[in-house]
Design an enzyme around this catalytic site. Structure first.
Site, mmCIF file in Angstrom:
data_model
loop_
_atom_site.group_PDB
_atom_site.id
_atom_site.type_symbol
_atom_site.label_atom_id
_atom_site.label_comp_id
_atom_site.label_asym_id
_atom_site.label_seq_id
_atom_site.Cartn_x
_atom_site.Cartn_y
_atom_site.Cartn_z
ATOM 1 N N CYS A 73 1.062 -1.187 -0.057
ATOM 2 C CA CYS A 73 -0.175 0.100 -0.072
ATOM 3 C C CYS A 73 0.821 1.090 0.037
ATOM 4 O O CYS A 73 0.429 2.338 -0.542
ATOM 5 C CB CYS A 73 -0.891 0.063 1.179
ATOM 6 S SG CYS A 73 -0.084 -0.160 2.776
ATOM 7 N N HIS A 373 -1.743 0.785 7.335
ATOM 8 C CA HIS A 373 -2.170 1.217 5.727
ATOM 9 C C HIS A 373 -1.780 2.340 5.166
ATOM 10 O O HIS A 373 -1.914 3.327 6.226
ATOM 11 C CB HIS A 373 -3.421 0.642 5.568
ATOM 12 C CG HIS A 373 -4.115 0.372 4.301
ATOM 13 N ND1 HIS A 373 -3.507 -0.122 3.277
ATOM 14 C CD2 HIS A 373 -5.026 1.275 3.701
ATOM 15 C CE1 HIS A 373 -4.148 -0.019 2.209
ATOM 16 N NE2 HIS A 373 -5.031 0.669 2.425
ATOM 17 N N ASN A 396 -8.017 4.882 -2.368
ATOM 18 C CA ASN A 396 -7.249 3.501 -1.568
ATOM 19 C C ASN A 396 -6.754 2.799 -2.579
ATOM 20 O O ASN A 396 -6.832 3.303 -3.963
ATOM 21 C CB ASN A 396 -8.507 2.651 -0.943
ATOM 22 C CG ASN A 396 -8.118 1.920 0.116
ATOM 23 O OD1 ASN A 396 -6.688 1.485 0.100
ATOM 24 N ND2 ASN A 396 -8.688 1.571 1.093
#
Length: 454
Positions: A73, A373, A396
């Site tokens: 991520c 994250h 995201n």
């Protein structure tokens, strides 16, 4: 010697059962949760329906990317910020003919290849120094380093270390592979290789240099077998959104980064909200043994109030029109399907009859929360006063089949409680904060929560 642990005896067990049965709401909750799960029962309908996907400032960054079954991520989110800069420099939109394979992206596989290779070298050099210094093999530090090695997570500064050294390439020149999209087996093999190298160093301290050399060669071989050979140069040509064809000739990934992407990203600094009072606001924090590129920039942050982080993120989007990289604890109070975060999105306490009352400091201190994250802010809803933030738009990297085509909405109170880090230009900070980066960092042990990787 009498045990200090009081056993759970039959009398106490019967008391627990009686207390459960006496409360009718417990049976209602049990009937519901056993059938549909806790999130369905605890979901706060009134909060969810009022958390809208509308923002006074919104940045178009194209189709949401997907990190698939990997922990990349931090690379995806930093490259999402970088691709926004590149698209402006190239005058292309998301669905550009610059990339006949689809939406324009920068190769996440390329960044991961060199991050992993650099981490092999960083780990070997770091552990070699510890072995030579006589660090016990069963110390807390050695156990932590052995357990933490070769995960996928990282930090903004670690990403910049890779881009500054190796540049970037458009995704069509180094696409995803089976192992880049599902990294577990590759990571297992690399982890085993590094554990073995450590064992060999401890058994043969005089042969450490030779052990490092052969392990680095083996790590390179494993990575290349799993991810392919990364390009050292490529022919770059594209058609912009006005239909104009461009040919830049043969360039290296480093030249591509400097020419089309950097735009000051290398000069960003990281701000964190460490809520523990023993780490003062306005002081720089560092994490021992945390890094990826030997000789690269150290992983350090400036500890500031969360409102400073919000203000910088808001200004960077509203005044400069740029996305903002950030790290958070993404799991609490998240509706993944709807793409929502709010501190009261799920009323677990009402279902269980439990008052969950820890604050941010307590959650960090007692292992209940840490950054895990990384994403990018690409919008914010600002009140009429021009400063107060209501909610945040989040890009995201979990694909476009969830949320609002992959874009999430975050309430402002959730930001306060679960966002830990943002990357912003150093020039945005006050003179006091800029000068704080010249101070020595407060060094925290490798296992400190502030060293958690996104």
């Amino acid at each position: 010697m009498t045990s200090a642990l009081t056993p759970l005896d039959q009398t106490r067990l019967e008391g627990l059962r009686t207390a459960f049965d006496e409360r009718e709401a417990n049976h209602v909750a049990m009937n519901a949760v056993t059938q549909v799960g806790i999130d369905e029962v605890a979901h706060n309908y009134n909060r969810s329906r009022l958390l809208q996907h509308r923002f006074s400032v919104s940045i178009d960054n194209g189709t949401v990317t997907s990190q698939a079954h990997s922990g990349r991520c931090w690379l995806f989110s930093s490259l999402n910020v970088a691709r926004f800069v590149a698209r402006k420099a190239l005058n292309i939109d998301g669905e550009s003919t610059a990339n006949p394979m689809g939406d324009f992206e920068l190769s996440q596989n390329y960044a991961m290849y060199y991050d992993k290779l650099e981490r092999v070298n960083y780990f070997l050099r770091d552990v070699a120094a510890l072995v030579r210094a006589g660090e016990p093999v069963d110390s807390q530090l050695m156990r932590f380093l052995m357990g933490d090695v070769m995960g996928d997570g990282g930090q903004w500064i670690m990403a910049m270390n890779i881009y500054k050294k190796y540049g970037a390439v458009p995704k069509q020149y180094y696409p995803e592979t089976a192992s880049s999209q599902n990294t577990s087996q590759m990571n297992d093999q690399l982890r085993r290789l590094l554990h073995q190298a450590t064992a060999h160093m401890v058994a043969n301290p005089d042969g450490i240099d030779e052990i490092i050399d052969r392990t680095l060669e083996a790590g390179h071989r494993i990575l290349t077998i799993h991810l392919g050979t990364p390009p050292t140069s490529f022919d770059w040509e594209w058609t912009d959104k006005d239909g104009v064809f461009h040919r830049d000739g043969r360039i290296t990934p480093q030249e591509f980064w400097k020419r089309y992407v950097n735009a000051g990203l290398e000069d960003y600094v990281c701000l964190v909200d460490d809520p523990r009072p023993e780490h003062p606001k306005g002081r720089k924090i560092g994490i021992e043994h945390l890094g990826n590129v030997a000789g690269g920039d150290p992983t350090e942050y400036l500890n500031v109030p969360v409102e400073v982080m919000k203000d910088c993120a808001r200004r960077l989007m509203s005044e400069q029109g740029l996305p903002v990289w950030f790290g958070a604890d993404c799991h609490p109070m998240m509706d993944r399907k709807a793409g929502q975060w709010a501190t009261d999105l799920f009323e677990y306490g009402r279902v269980y009859g439990v008052d969950f009352d820890m604050d941010k400091e307590q959650r960090v201190r007692f292992g209940d929360s840490a950054q895990n994250h990384a994403m990018a802010f690409v919008g914010v809803d600002v009140a009429d006063d021009g400063r107060t933030t209501n909610r945040w738009r989040v890009e995201n990297s979990w694909g476009g089949d969830i949320a609002n085509k992959g874009y999430f909405t975050m309430s402002d109170d959730w930001f306060s409680q679960y966002v830990y880090e943002v990357a912003v230009p150093k020039s945005m900070l006050s003179e006091e904060y800029r000068q704080a980066f010249d101070q020595e960092a407060i060094m925290l042990p490798a296992w400190d929560p502030m060293g958690a990787l996104a």
